[in-house]
Design a protein around this motif. Structure first.
Motif, PDB file in Angstrom:
ATOM      1  N   GLU A   1      71.495  32.820  35.789  1.00  0.00           N
ATOM      2  CA  GLU A   1      72.692  32.113  35.310  1.00  0.00           C
ATOM      3  C   GLU A   1      73.320  31.301  36.444  1.00  0.00           C
ATOM      4  N   ARG A   2      73.473  31.923  37.594  1.00  0.00           N
ATOM      5  CA  ARG A   2      74.086  31.262  38.754  1.00  0.00           C
ATOM      6  C   ARG A   2      73.284  30.025  39.181  1.00  0.00           C
ATOM      7  N   ASP A   3      71.962  30.122  39.109  1.00  0.00           N
ATOM      8  CA  ASP A   3      71.091  29.017  39.515  1.00  0.00           C
ATOM      9  C   ASP A   3      70.927  27.963  38.416  1.00  0.00           C
ATOM     10  N   GLY A   4      71.544  28.193  37.244  1.00  0.00           N
ATOM     11  CA  GLY A   4      71.499  27.203  36.178  1.00  0.00           C
ATOM     12  C   GLY A   4      70.253  27.248  35.322  1.00  0.00           C
ATOM     13  N   VAL A   5      69.409  28.261  35.488  1.00  0.00           N
ATOM     14  CA  VAL A   5      68.225  28.397  34.629  1.00  0.00           C
ATOM     15  C   VAL A   5      68.668  28.803  33.229  1.00  0.00           C
ATOM     16  N   ILE A   6      69.553  29.799  33.156  1.00  0.00           N
ATOM     17  CA  ILE A   6      70.155  30.207  31.887  1.00  0.00           C
ATOM     18  C   ILE A   6      71.475  29.459  31.779  1.00  0.00           C
ATOM     19  N   THR A   7      71.603  28.635  30.745  1.00  0.00           N
ATOM     20  CA  THR A   7      72.799  27.794  30.619  1.00  0.00           C
ATOM     21  C   THR A   7      73.717  28.201  29.484  1.00  0.00           C
ATOM     22  N   GLY A   8      73.321  29.170  28.690  1.00  0.00           N
ATOM     23  CA  GLY A   8      74.172  29.602  27.595  1.00  0.00           C
ATOM     24  C   GLY A   8      73.616  30.853  26.950  1.00  0.00           C
ATOM     25  N   THR A   9      74.474  31.521  26.215  1.00  0.00           N
ATOM     26  CA  THR A   9      74.042  32.739  25.543  1.00  0.00           C
ATOM     27  C   THR A   9      74.494  32.783  24.087  1.00  0.00           C
ATOM     28  N   GLY A  10      75.081  31.706  23.616  1.00  0.00           N
ATOM     29  CA  GLY A  10      75.599  31.679  22.252  1.00  0.00           C
ATOM     30  C   GLY A  10      74.506  31.518  21.223  1.00  0.00           C
ATOM     31  N   PRO A  11      74.870  31.600  19.959  1.00  0.00           N
ATOM     32  CA  PRO A  11      73.879  31.446  18.898  1.00  0.00           C
ATOM     33  C   PRO A  11      73.406  30.003  18.789  1.00  0.00           C
ATOM     34  N   VAL A  12      72.190  29.815  18.315  1.00  0.00           N
ATOM     35  CA  VAL A  12      71.659  28.493  18.016  1.00  0.00           C
ATOM     36  C   VAL A  12      71.959  28.240  16.541  1.00  0.00           C
ATOM     37  N   LEU A  13      72.671  27.173  16.260  1.00  0.00           N
ATOM     38  CA  LEU A  13      73.105  26.897  14.895  1.00  0.00           C
ATOM     39  C   LEU A  13      72.208  25.853  14.235  1.00  0.00           C
ATOM     40  N   SER A  14      72.087  25.948  12.925  1.00  0.00           N
ATOM     41  CA  SER A  14      71.285  25.017  12.148  1.00  0.00           C
ATOM     42  C   SER A  14      72.187  23.997  11.464  1.00  0.00           C
ATOM     43  N   PRO A  15      72.106  22.709  11.855  1.00  0.00           N
ATOM     44  CA  PRO A  15      72.889  21.694  11.151  1.00  0.00           C
ATOM     45  C   PRO A  15      72.568  21.661   9.653  1.00  0.00           C
ATOM     46  N   ALA A  16      71.295  21.866   9.295  1.00  0.00           N
ATOM     47  CA  ALA A  16      70.905  21.847   7.878  1.00  0.00           C
ATOM     48  C   ALA A  16      71.621  22.951   7.110  1.00  0.00           C
ATOM     49  N   ALA A  17      71.700  24.145   7.693  1.00  0.00           N
ATOM     50  CA  ALA A  17      72.383  25.254   7.028  1.00  0.00           C
ATOM     51  C   ALA A  17      73.888  25.016   6.954  1.00  0.00           C
ATOM     52  N   LEU A  18      74.392  24.146   7.819  1.00  0.00           N
ATOM     53  CA  LEU A  18      75.812  23.780   7.790  1.00  0.00           C
ATOM     54  C   LEU A  18      76.062  22.586   6.875  1.00  0.00           C
ATOM     55  N   GLY A  19      75.041  22.201   6.084  1.00  0.00           N
ATOM     56  CA  GLY A  19      75.198  21.125   5.119  1.00  0.00           C
ATOM     57  C   GLY A  19      74.852  19.748   5.641  1.00  0.00           C
ATOM     58  N   HIS A  20      74.157  19.665   6.774  1.00  0.00           N
ATOM     59  CA  HIS A  20      73.773  18.382   7.379  1.00  0.00           C
ATOM     60  C   HIS A  20      72.266  18.355   7.633  1.00  0.00           C
ATOM     61  N   PRO A  21      71.457  18.224   6.570  1.00  0.00           N
ATOM     62  CA  PRO A  21      70.004  18.291   6.721  1.00  0.00           C
ATOM     63  C   PRO A  21      69.338  17.022   7.254  1.00  0.00           C
ATOM     64  N   VAL A  22      70.054  15.902   7.264  1.00  0.00           N
ATOM     65  CA  VAL A  22      69.469  14.648   7.738  1.00  0.00           C
ATOM     66  C   VAL A  22      69.636  14.570   9.251  1.00  0.00           C
ATOM     67  N   LEU A  23      68.533  14.310   9.950  1.00  0.00           N
ATOM     68  CA  LEU A  23      68.543  14.148  11.403  1.00  0.00           C
ATOM     69  C   LEU A  23      68.085  12.740  11.729  1.00  0.00           C
ATOM     70  N   ALA A  24      68.855  12.053  12.562  1.00  0.00           N
ATOM     71  CA  ALA A  24      68.482  10.703  12.982  1.00  0.00           C
ATOM     72  C   ALA A  24      68.717  10.554  14.479  1.00  0.00           C
ATOM     73  N   PHE A  25      67.947   9.664  15.060  1.00  0.00           N
ATOM     74  CA  PHE A  25      68.123   9.299  16.458  1.00  0.00           C
ATOM     75  C   PHE A  25      68.657   7.873  16.450  1.00  0.00           C
TER      76      PHE A  25
END
Length: 167
Positions: A44-68
């Motif tokens: 964590e200190r060296d920045g290899v691990i940058t987070g520990t929270g859940p990974v969320l799904s935009p599709a499951a949150l009602g946003h299934p379209v992904l664009a760049f």
């Protein structure tokens, strides 16, 4: 930062079993709990691990379209446009880039009409010249880090000037 075999094993457990306790990781790995905790703290200190929270799904949150969306910016306004992008909740990532455009954003939307609304909002931002949008059809490789971690730990990462044996 060098990642050794124990670090790799710890990272694999963190990725594959994120809700497991440090005590259980230590039992699985056959090392002291303090060793595992010290390694995690260092990663964590060296920045290899940058987070520990859940990974969320935009599709499951009602946003299934992904664009760049590539955003071309008026010269000298990159920082202002970059800051303004943060006010658009459908933009989940944005990067300064080289090539065709100045910024690349990852945008999620409820449907094609909503995506158009988001793009129109981007076009109206001061300093935005034009946008170019590419809609993702299907994810072919999900976001992953474990193969890279394992490659680095084995020393297989290609280095400048190295041969092409590991393509």
């Amino acid at each position: 930062m060098a990642v050794d075999a124990l670090d790799t094993r710890i990272l694999r457990l963190l990725i594959e079993q994120p809700r497991t306790s440090v005590r259980e990781y230590a039992r699985i790995l056959g090392v002291a709990r303090g060793t595992v905790q010290a390694r995690i703290d260092r990663l964590e200190r060296d920045g290899v691990i940058t987070g520990t929270g859940p990974v969320l799904s935009p599709a499951a949150l009602g946003h299934p379209v992904l664009a760049f969306v590539h955003v071309e910016v008026t010269q000298g306004h990159l920082d202002e446009v970059g800051d303004a992008l943060a006010s658009v909740p459908e933009i989940v990532e944005a990067f300064s880039i080289t090539g065709g455009g100045d910024l690349l954003t990852r945008v999620v939307a409820r449907d094609a009409g909503h995506l158009e609304d988001v793009i129109q909002r981007l076009i109206q931002l001061p300093g935005v010249v034009r946008t170019r949008t590419e809609i993702a059809l299907r994810e072919r490789v999900a976001h992953r880090m474990l193969p890279l971690v394992e490659s680095v730990a084995r020393g297989e990462e290609r280095r400048p000037g190295a041969g092409s044996a590991h393509r």
